[in-house]
Enzyme design. Structure first.
Site, PDB file in Angstrom:
ATOM      1  N   ASP A 186      37.377  44.958  42.801  1.00 45.85           N
ATOM      2  CA  ASP A 186      36.322  43.944  42.828  1.00 45.85           C
ATOM      3  C   ASP A 186      34.966  44.644  42.894  1.00 45.85           C
ATOM      4  O   ASP A 186      34.767  45.558  43.696  1.00 45.85           O
ATOM      5  CB  ASP A 186      36.525  43.052  44.055  1.00 45.85           C
ATOM      6  CG  ASP A 186      35.409  42.049  44.215  1.00 45.85           C
ATOM      7  OD1 ASP A 186      35.527  40.969  43.621  1.00 45.85           O
ATOM      8  OD2 ASP A 186      34.423  42.354  44.916  1.00 45.85           O
ATOM      9  N   GLY A 197      49.904  42.191  34.222  1.00 52.28           N
ATOM     10  CA  GLY A 197      49.965  42.181  32.767  1.00 52.28           C
ATOM     11  C   GLY A 197      51.316  42.674  32.279  1.00 52.28           C
ATOM     12  O   GLY A 197      51.911  43.567  32.880  1.00 52.28           O
ATOM     13  N   GLY A 211      23.036  26.706  19.738  1.00 49.55           N
ATOM     14  CA  GLY A 211      24.285  26.008  19.453  1.00 49.55           C
ATOM     15  C   GLY A 211      25.277  26.878  18.698  1.00 49.55           C
ATOM     16  O   GLY A 211      26.483  26.807  18.935  1.00 49.55           O
ATOM     17  N   GLU A 235      40.604  45.729  38.583  1.00 52.77           N
ATOM     18  CA  GLU A 235      40.464  47.191  38.704  1.00 52.77           C
ATOM     19  C   GLU A 235      39.437  47.518  39.794  1.00 52.77           C
ATOM     20  O   GLU A 235      38.642  48.444  39.647  1.00 52.77           O
ATOM     21  CB  GLU A 235      40.031  47.819  37.372  1.00 52.77           C
ATOM     22  CG  GLU A 235      41.065  47.764  36.283  1.00 52.77           C
ATOM     23  CD  GLU A 235      42.136  48.844  36.410  1.00 52.77           C
ATOM     24  OE1 GLU A 235      43.323  48.479  36.326  1.00 52.77           O
ATOM     25  OE2 GLU A 235      41.801  50.027  36.630  1.00 52.77           O
ATOM     26  N   THR A 272      35.960  41.586  38.541  1.00 48.20           N
ATOM     27  CA  THR A 272      36.760  41.525  39.778  1.00 48.20           C
ATOM     28  C   THR A 272      38.093  42.266  39.700  1.00 48.20           C
ATOM     29  O   THR A 272      38.765  42.377  40.711  1.00 48.20           O
ATOM     30  CB  THR A 272      37.020  40.062  40.213  1.00 48.20           C
ATOM     31  OG1 THR A 272      37.644  39.332  39.154  1.00 48.20           O
ATOM     32  CG2 THR A 272      35.714  39.367  40.586  1.00 48.20           C
ATOM     33  N   THR A 321      48.765  44.513  42.953  1.00 50.75           N
ATOM     34  CA  THR A 321      48.136  43.366  43.616  1.00 50.75           C
ATOM     35  C   THR A 321      49.168  42.315  44.032  1.00 50.75           C
ATOM     36  O   THR A 321      50.097  42.028  43.286  1.00 50.75           O
ATOM     37  CB  THR A 321      47.121  42.729  42.651  1.00 50.75           C
ATOM     38  OG1 THR A 321      46.128  43.699  42.360  1.00 50.75           O
ATOM     39  CG2 THR A 321      46.464  41.498  43.261  1.00 50.75           C
ATOM     40  N   ARG A 355      17.395  34.121  11.670  1.00 50.88           N
ATOM     41  CA  ARG A 355      17.104  32.743  12.052  1.00 50.88           C
ATOM     42  C   ARG A 355      15.608  32.559  12.291  1.00 50.88           C
ATOM     43  O   ARG A 355      14.997  33.323  13.022  1.00 50.88           O
ATOM     44  CB  ARG A 355      17.865  32.410  13.326  1.00 50.88           C
ATOM     45  CG  ARG A 355      17.548  31.065  13.950  1.00 50.88           C
ATOM     46  CD  ARG A 355      18.183  29.943  13.176  1.00 50.88           C
ATOM     47  NE  ARG A 355      18.037  28.653  13.847  1.00 50.88           N
ATOM     48  CZ  ARG A 355      18.602  27.541  13.394  1.00 50.88           C
ATOM     49  NH1 ARG A 355      19.327  27.564  12.301  1.00 50.88           N
ATOM     50  NH2 ARG A 355      18.436  26.405  14.032  1.00 50.88           N
ATOM     51  N   SER A 407      42.110  43.047  47.097  1.00 50.76           N
ATOM     52  CA  SER A 407      41.410  44.311  47.275  1.00 50.76           C
ATOM     53  C   SER A 407      42.067  45.178  48.344  1.00 50.76           C
ATOM     54  O   SER A 407      42.048  46.402  48.262  1.00 50.76           O
ATOM     55  CB  SER A 407      39.949  44.049  47.654  1.00 50.76           C
ATOM     56  OG  SER A 407      39.281  43.420  46.582  1.00 50.76           O
TER      57      SER A 407
END
Lengths: 631, 631
Positions: free
Chosen positions: B431, B190, B406, B429, B427, B151, B323, B157
């Site tokens: 989009d 990365g 919360g 690998e 988005t 990229t 809960r 893309s």
């Protein structure tokens, strides 16, 4: 579905409107409080409000407090309170200013909202003159930072079930505040972990072993130096998904004594001897009257969500008008906004935000005009808009993030921060799902009134229509270029769904179901009715709002309102289809939508500019107007 | 809509299944790679993998690298490569292990995926033996950390439009790598900002001023000491919405020379004299063959999204089973999961995750069985599942956050982190919106083949059905308790939408529209068809998957599959309604859904337990099984 677009494209109606008048549109959106809004824009554009990264949560919190102090110096929060208590008595101006902060930073917005709307607002709304005189002036100036301690660890939406106790000690004329268990701890309390000196604490009042229901008390939690007072235990809520500039904390009380005068005594009082009196007889009515005072906060949250989404959409739209990807061989790549998928995402979002803006502004204006007094109708309205607007705003921020691809994922472009901050809007100040049930209950109550008042003719007409599968109603051929017809569709859906719901609930009660069974059996439909209501309310407000525009602005807003309405009809296609909208009708709707997207696309940049998001709130992002050159 | 639930509730079919066999169900979900999955569970439960807060991004990145090193020591990434190059040749095991990491931390998952799937995978798939021998052993052991630099800033893309150049210098036998502009910089890479020593760099090959299209080269970017090499400029991408344990960076090249051997030459080679050859004649075919090798990554991302959502749903489900809020006066408050609105959110999510799990596993298994060779069909399939699964997983994580109120907003409960991390899956690998168009194109291609092959009878039948408004097809009374009927509905929708799309695109081309016009006119419908395809694929895989279950497990899975299918029919009510599903039909569907929610609710806790999320991944959250006691 959109087959007519192909081949015949030359014959299609695609009337590109001439450029809109951005200033006039902005003035229309700003409404009567335009001056206040411009003042906040100017303030946020000051260097001291520059957005920046924070090395730590502590630094983030300190900056947000400093920003609040700067706002206090400018008396931005003063409008909520009357002049005699240090305020400026300008509710409409206050509400407009509060909302505007959401363009900038939600942490700032919420910290401000806790101080003025929740702490100050509860003292003003639930207290009487002695409290106003004592606390409000220092609240306005931020000398006294306060908390609103309602929610407990074990008791979120069910406020009536809170455990904290306030026992009246007739010997000393004091209330003794206690948290009888871990789960009685107050939680998510803004201003609690760091800055708050005092809190409005909701507790079960007990006098001589008799429970009197939930009451509110002013309880100091820190001394002048900021040290936590004896009997008070505070824990930091720690890191959150977002909103980390707000110091949320947990508070437990162990035999904390406050004088009798600290009871916020507008709706119930206790005299020296421990005699309890209230102008409202029913405990339930008193409780809901007390909670009703929170209605201003709910509509503000709706407005803040919408404004945060405006910042996000401005960033994504400007990027879509600059970023190119793919295209015809040998030609320049195409702008993202020229792709229909991108138009659907961003122009659909634009239509939602315009509609929500008008709806929230209309509600806020009527609330301010009524002096901030809550009515049952305003409560239903505020609950519906808060839930619907915050869900829509949050979803749109996600859409904006995705529409900006990898750039949207970088923190500097703000979309992630806005999204993470707005996220909490869907469950605080009333959980959205719970609020939607409240809305349905409110609407059912109104329906009941109509029956009682003998407005049966309307009901009968509707029932007949419903029985006949609406052949006279929805079954007619819908013209998807006529927004008034879509308003009728939306109204009919709401009314019919509500009638059906009412009928089922009545039947189930008659068949012996208790209230809870009846609720459980119909809960999903209650949420559905509430959504139909919210969408109708927004569309109607949109149409009223755009009626004040002129020329091309009015034309463009009309197109946006159509987009809003058609998208909703398509989304609930099962309902509308089963009641008469034909396959041909849906085809028309999709075709019309495609045309509208393309028409609006031409002025999409101007339409986000009219939001008037301060440039400082876009600085350094892909939405900054000077971004391309600078980079 | 659900009126039959009222009054007659006693007569309703609510057959509470006996408790499911969790171990058998877990084994079914784990499938043939159960042993590998258990090994990863055991690993992640080791103290060194304990999840914790990070004081800084640097600390976060260091920890994620350390975790990767621990996985390398266990040879977790080795399965992707053959034994002769330091691997273990176990593709199925590798893919299963990779996916399992997503229970734990998406930063770890992606850092691992960059090293093995992207860097190692590109060397293995695009290179030849000389590259395998040279790079793979050190890749497996993580001695050599690599990047995948495809990229670019200006080209997300549209990979074919990248600007980076690789010019062959015949004098020296080297390629000269250059970034001719700012926008040519590689971005979001990365391993680039901190740890990577080498990168697979995609660039436009130029030989003697002739452009040969996009090729991949191995380019060293840092020396042994970790210093950036001359000619290479690296910038940190900075803070991101999530995934901050991965060191994404930007890279520019300025006359960086690499030897001729560094061309990954499986699909094209250059000899010493600069003579270029390729076994694939067409540039376009070569480009897509090259990209096809990425298909394994796409299916892994789908699986990782689903697994991250499993962690989130386990947390939210266990909270909903503990809960309590509101209830009948004088009784204990009710569990959240006893409210229909909560059931819809979480049990609907459960159905989605089970369906997606089976669909992804089926695809992965067939891919592994085929030795990882991409086919056009697998590519379409992977694109559809990647897009659909990541959108669904992300949306479900948001639902889980809201369902926990919360508590869900506190970082320690992990929902925000998982959501923010999974967000990027929509988005990267590929989009998702672009992938959905690829899917539609792939399906149209298959349809064309059917025409060519003379399978016209099918087509004609379908066309006739379509023309007659499907009175013979969908128009029949649908039994919403019969999943096979729903499979037929789903298949018919896909086929009919595809046929209509194909017809429109053919028409538009015949009317003289170019490919881009035709795409723009039909883009929204392409995405729609792709979604219909994905939902059909998931439902079919779900039904095949559950066929292997026995006894109560099979019964419960059947109910879940029904929930998945009915929810999809209702969501696209406009389409199904216009083609024959009646108002009564939708009423039946809603009623059935309510019953199914209540039935499944009884075993909802067991159904999340069967996911087998390692307890270490839930430690300290509201989903930890010992949470209540500990707290």
């Amino acid at each position: 579905m959109v087959e007519a677009l192909t081949g015949e494209r030359k014959q299609e109606r695609v009337s590109y409107p001439s450029l809109v008048d951005v200033d006039a549109l902005k003035a229309l959106l700003d409404g009567s409080e335009g001056g206040k809004r411009e003042r906040i824009r100017a303030l946020l554009n000051q260097p001291e409000f520059a957005l920046r990264d924070f090395g730590s949560t502590e630094e983030h919190r300190a900056q947000v407090l400093a920003w609040c102090e700067a706002l206090a110096k400018e008396e931005v929060g003063a409008g909520l309170f009357p002049v005699e208590f240090g305020g400026t008595g300008d509710l409409a101006g206050f509400l407009a200013s509060f909302e505007m902060l959401a363009y900038h930073s939600i942490s700032l917005t919420i910290k401000f909202g806790v101080q003025y709307g929740l702490w100050g607002g509860s003292v003003y709304q639930l207290g009487t003159e002695r409290h106003h005189r004592k606390y409000l002036p220092d609240t306005v100036s931020l000398k006294l930072a306060g908390c609103f301690a309602m929610t407990e660890i074990g008791h979120g939406s069910n406020v009536r079930g809170i455990e904290t106790e306030a026992v009246y000690d007739v010997e000393t004329g004091e209330f003794v505040i206690d948290s009888p268990s871990y789960s009685a701890g107050k939680i998510y309390i803004g201003n609690a972990a760091r800055d708050g000196k005092v809190a409005t604490v909701f507790a079960q009042l007990e006098i001589g072993e008799e429970r009197k229901g939930v009451h509110a008390f002013v309880v100091p939690i820190r001394d002048e130096e900021g040290d936590v007072l004896p009997g008070v235990r505070i824990e930091d809520c720690g890191e959150k998904v977002g909103l980390n500039g707000v110091d949320n904390g947990m508070i437990w009380f162990d035999g904390v004594r406050v004088p009798r005068e600290n009871l916020l005594n507008r709706f119930a009082d206790v005299d020296e001897e421990g005699k309890w009196t209230s102008p409202i007889e029913s405990e339930s009515a008193r409780f809901f009257t007390m909670l009703g005072t929170l209605v201003g906060g709910r509509m503000s949250i709706a407005g803040c969500g919408v404004n945060a989404a405006k910042t996000g959409l401005t960033i994504a739209m400007r990027y879509a008008l600059e970023r190119r990807q793919f295209g015809r061989a040998g030609e320049e790549e195409m702008l993202l906004l020229d792709y229909p998928t991108h138009q659907r995402r961003l122009i659909g979002g634009l239509a939602s935000l315009y509609g929500l803006h008008f709806a929230v502004q209309e509600l806020v204006a009527s609330h301010a005009a009524n002096g901030g007094k809550p009515t049952r109708e305003v409560e239903t309205h505020a609950a519906a808009l808060k839930a619907y607007a915050t869900w829509q705003s949050h979803a749109l921020l996600q859409t904006c993030r995705e529409a900006c691809g990898g750039e949207g994922y970088l923190s500097k472009n703000r979309l992630g921060e806005l999204k993470a901050d707005v996220d909490i809007f869907t469950t605080f100040e009333g959980d959205n799902t719970v609020l939607m049930q409240l809305v349905a209950k409110g609407l059912l109550g109104e329906l009941k009134q109509k029956f009682k008042k003998g407005e049966m003719s309307l009901i009968k007409v509707l029932q007949k229509r419903w029985a006949s599968g609406l052949r006279q109603g929805l079954g007619r051929r819908v013209d998807f270029t006529d927004v008034q017809q879509l308003q009728v569709l939306m109204r009919e859906r709401e009314e019919l769904q509500l009638l059906a719901l009412g009928r089922r609930m009545m039947r189930s009660r008659k068949a012996g179901a208790d209230g809870m069974d009846s609720l459980l059996d119909n809960q999903l439909d209650m949420v559905r009715v509430a959504e139909a209501h919210a969408e109708r309310v927004v569309l109607d407000a949109f149409c009223r709002g755009l009626a004040d525009a002129t020329g091309e602005n009015r034309e463009v807003l009309g197109k946006l309102a159509l987009v809003f309405a058609i998208e909703r009809v398509l989304k609930d296609g099962g309902w509308f289809g089963a009641r008469g909208v034909t396959r041909k009708g849906f085809l028309d709707a999709r075709r019309e939508l495609g045309i509208l997207y393309r028409e609006i696309r031409v002025v999409a940049g101007e339409l986000v500019d009219a939001f008037g998001v301060p440039e400082s709130c876009l600085a350094g992002t892909i939405g900054e107007s000077s971004f391309r050159i600078r980079r």
